[in-house]
Design an enzyme around this catalytic site. Sequence first.
Site, PDB file in Angstrom:
ATOM      1  N   SER A  52      81.216  85.745 -40.411  1.00 46.16           N
ATOM      2  CA  SER A  52      80.009  86.197 -40.038  1.00 46.16           C
ATOM      3  C   SER A  52      79.567  86.883 -41.202  1.00 46.16           C
ATOM      4  O   SER A  52      79.777  87.611 -42.041  1.00 46.16           O
ATOM      5  CB  SER A  52      80.080  87.407 -38.533  1.00 46.16           C
ATOM      6  OG  SER A  52      80.482  86.641 -37.422  1.00 46.16           O
ATOM      7  N   HIS A  83      75.425  82.478 -38.516  1.00 45.41           N
ATOM      8  CA  HIS A  83      76.164  81.521 -39.075  1.00 45.41           C
ATOM      9  C   HIS A  83      75.505  80.144 -38.385  1.00 45.41           C
ATOM     10  O   HIS A  83      75.040  79.449 -37.546  1.00 45.41           O
ATOM     11  CB  HIS A  83      77.546  81.256 -37.047  1.00 45.41           C
ATOM     12  CG  HIS A  83      78.956  82.274 -37.734  1.00 45.41           C
ATOM     13  ND1 HIS A  83      80.029  81.706 -38.108  1.00 45.41           N
ATOM     14  CD2 HIS A  83      78.953  83.123 -37.327  1.00 45.41           C
ATOM     15  CE1 HIS A  83      80.843  82.689 -38.090  1.00 45.41           C
ATOM     16  NE2 HIS A  83      80.162  83.742 -37.790  1.00 45.41           N
ATOM     17  N   HIS A 105      83.354  79.728 -31.849  1.00 51.50           N
ATOM     18  CA  HIS A 105      84.433  80.860 -32.075  1.00 51.50           C
ATOM     19  C   HIS A 105      85.022  80.318 -29.882  1.00 51.50           C
ATOM     20  O   HIS A 105      84.427  80.318 -29.370  1.00 51.50           O
ATOM     21  CB  HIS A 105      84.447  81.796 -31.590  1.00 51.50           C
ATOM     22  CG  HIS A 105      83.219  81.966 -33.182  1.00 51.50           C
ATOM     23  ND1 HIS A 105      82.456  81.811 -33.548  1.00 51.50           N
ATOM     24  CD2 HIS A 105      83.615  83.693 -33.936  1.00 51.50           C
ATOM     25  CE1 HIS A 105      82.484  82.799 -34.802  1.00 51.50           C
ATOM     26  NE2 HIS A 105      83.150  83.257 -35.215  1.00 51.50           N
ATOM     27  N   TYR A 107      84.650  82.787 -27.886  1.00 51.18           N
ATOM     28  CA  TYR A 107      83.338  82.922 -26.708  1.00 51.18           C
ATOM     29  C   TYR A 107      82.178  82.678 -27.243  1.00 51.18           C
ATOM     30  O   TYR A 107      81.633  83.191 -25.587  1.00 51.18           O
ATOM     31  CB  TYR A 107      83.113  84.734 -27.188  1.00 51.18           C
ATOM     32  CG  TYR A 107      83.077  84.634 -28.635  1.00 51.18           C
ATOM     33  CD1 TYR A 107      81.468  84.207 -29.182  1.00 51.18           C
ATOM     34  CD2 TYR A 107      83.456  85.258 -29.497  1.00 51.18           C
ATOM     35  CE1 TYR A 107      81.231  84.388 -30.048  1.00 51.18           C
ATOM     36  CE2 TYR A 107      82.797  85.405 -31.119  1.00 51.18           C
ATOM     37  CZ  TYR A 107      80.965  85.045 -31.390  1.00 51.18           C
ATOM     38  OH  TYR A 107      81.213  84.427 -32.644  1.00 51.18           O
ATOM     39  N   GLU A 108      82.534  81.467 -27.278  1.00 51.54           N
ATOM     40  CA  GLU A 108      80.717  80.912 -27.080  1.00 51.54           C
ATOM     41  C   GLU A 108      80.886  79.641 -26.507  1.00 51.54           C
ATOM     42  O   GLU A 108      80.063  78.912 -26.035  1.00 51.54           O
ATOM     43  CB  GLU A 108      80.763  79.654 -28.830  1.00 51.54           C
ATOM     44  CG  GLU A 108      79.886  80.767 -29.648  1.00 51.54           C
ATOM     45  CD  GLU A 108      80.660  79.527 -31.479  1.00 51.54           C
ATOM     46  OE1 GLU A 108      79.467  79.352 -31.371  1.00 51.54           O
ATOM     47  OE2 GLU A 108      81.494  79.599 -31.650  1.00 51.54           O
ATOM     48  N   ALA A 135      84.891  88.362 -40.635  1.00 49.83           N
ATOM     49  CA  ALA A 135      84.551  90.242 -40.508  1.00 49.83           C
ATOM     50  C   ALA A 135      85.594  90.264 -39.349  1.00 49.83           C
ATOM     51  O   ALA A 135      85.792  89.945 -38.446  1.00 49.83           O
ATOM     52  CB  ALA A 135      83.663  90.100 -40.107  1.00 49.83           C
ATOM     53  N   MET A 238      86.945  88.482 -34.032  1.00 47.25           N
ATOM     54  CA  MET A 238      87.731  87.659 -32.688  1.00 47.25           C
ATOM     55  C   MET A 238      87.267  85.804 -33.560  1.00 47.25           C
ATOM     56  O   MET A 238      87.040  84.755 -32.411  1.00 47.25           O
ATOM     57  CB  MET A 238      86.151  87.649 -31.850  1.00 47.25           C
ATOM     58  CG  MET A 238      86.145  88.936 -31.777  1.00 47.25           C
ATOM     59  SD  MET A 238      83.777  88.865 -31.090  1.00 47.25           S
ATOM     60  CE  MET A 238      83.997  90.733 -30.765  1.00 47.25           C
ATOM     61  N   SER A 239      88.104  85.826 -34.219  1.00 50.95           N
ATOM     62  CA  SER A 239      88.843  84.362 -35.036  1.00 50.95           C
ATOM     63  C   SER A 239      89.887  84.259 -35.750  1.00 50.95           C
ATOM     64  O   SER A 239      90.783  84.948 -35.246  1.00 50.95           O
ATOM     65  CB  SER A 239      86.698  84.339 -35.857  1.00 50.95           C
ATOM     66  OG  SER A 239      87.491  84.798 -36.565  1.00 50.95           O
ATOM     67  N   ASN A 262      83.387  97.216 -39.804  1.00 48.61           N
ATOM     68  CA  ASN A 262      83.126  98.356 -39.345  1.00 48.61           C
ATOM     69  C   ASN A 262      84.166  99.019 -39.040  1.00 48.61           C
ATOM     70  O   ASN A 262      85.310  98.264 -38.955  1.00 48.61           O
ATOM     71  CB  ASN A 262      82.294  98.667 -37.717  1.00 48.61           C
ATOM     72  CG  ASN A 262      83.071  97.408 -37.311  1.00 48.61           C
ATOM     73  OD1 ASN A 262      83.380  96.030 -37.433  1.00 48.61           O
ATOM     74  ND2 ASN A 262      83.659  97.390 -36.315  1.00 48.61           N
ATOM     75  N   HIS A 276      76.853  93.661 -33.517  1.00 46.92           N
ATOM     76  CA  HIS A 276      76.604  92.754 -34.237  1.00 46.92           C
ATOM     77  C   HIS A 276      75.877  93.286 -35.530  1.00 46.92           C
ATOM     78  O   HIS A 276      76.094  92.839 -37.072  1.00 46.92           O
ATOM     79  CB  HIS A 276      76.501  91.450 -33.851  1.00 46.92           C
ATOM     80  CG  HIS A 276      76.475  89.770 -34.282  1.00 46.92           C
ATOM     81  ND1 HIS A 276      77.679  89.929 -34.920  1.00 46.92           N
ATOM     82  CD2 HIS A 276      75.656  89.112 -34.403  1.00 46.92           C
ATOM     83  CE1 HIS A 276      78.127  88.692 -35.605  1.00 46.92           C
ATOM     84  NE2 HIS A 276      76.362  88.327 -35.364  1.00 46.92           N
TER      85      HIS A 276
END
Length: 308
Positions: A52, A83, A105, A107-108, A135, A238-239, A262, A276
């Site tokens: 990301s 992306h 991902h 979550y997609e 990220a 998340m990846s 973060n 995000h």
Amino acid sequence: MSPPAPGSMNHDSIIEDSEVRIGYTYEEYQQTADWLLTNTEHRPTVAIVCGSGLGALAETLKDQVVFPYSEIPNFPHSTVPGHAGRLIFGNLNGKPCVCMQGRFHFYEGYPLWKVTFPIRVFRLIGVETVILTNAAGGLNQDYKVGDVMVIMDHINMPGFAGHNPLSGPNEERFGTRFPPMSDAYDKDLRKLALAVGRELGFSDKMREGIYCSLGGPNFETIAECRMLNSLGADAVGMSTVPEVIVARHCGLRVLAMSLITNKAVMDYDSEATASHEEVLQAGKDSAKFMEKLVAVLLKRIEPNNNVF
Ligand code: HPA
């Protein structure tokens, strides 16, 4: 004949259920690899997956041959802002490479065998080493926004719940049924990444630590961050982990790095929340450093597992 009672399954729907796809065929991976090899003369041995906000790296490639994912047979499409969704072949610092500008991902809504499709295609076009960037939120309290964590190991939370990209029949042409993961992150490449970071004058930014993957898409609660940190994770995202598992299964060497975008919220008195936008902004701010780091690294990775 009377219609089936509501909620009951007739024979047809059982067959349909048993025909739900649970993976690609070997021929589909091969078809995509052959299509790419026919449409470019580049023959990279290194693939780079941009996380990301880190896709700008792909723009710096020379002699580009660009394929939007939508044009590549069998390729999934990327749906996440930040992306781009392009596969870029070219030369970085004089070294041929292929770059994923945008990844897939869980979550997609993609199953993990789709998320990891490009990795096996890379294997079939001759790639030997994959560099993955992402990220991540910093759980380790010593980490600052803008730090780069070279991943030394991972905790695969979705894997504990049975979500694994290698689930289903094993394709022996790629690898063994039960691959080890204790050596997932190549020691020499990790050492090299830390050394290059230091040589570039960024000793204070370079870290080495443990990445914990979650399914997303929501950011973590405070209790979850505290738990993950107490389990030994230094960063959360998340990846990456599904791609690493598939890369190791098919014998690719892996280097993975997290840009800390973060600080994970660990304190109930904190007013901070993750977003995000914050992740993308931190990616932009550190893009130049990540670009330089990967470009120098690439130059020093030799085929046949040597680094210098
Ligand atoms: N949590 C999960 N994924 C992330 C984060 C985070 O704090 N930051 C960037 N990706």
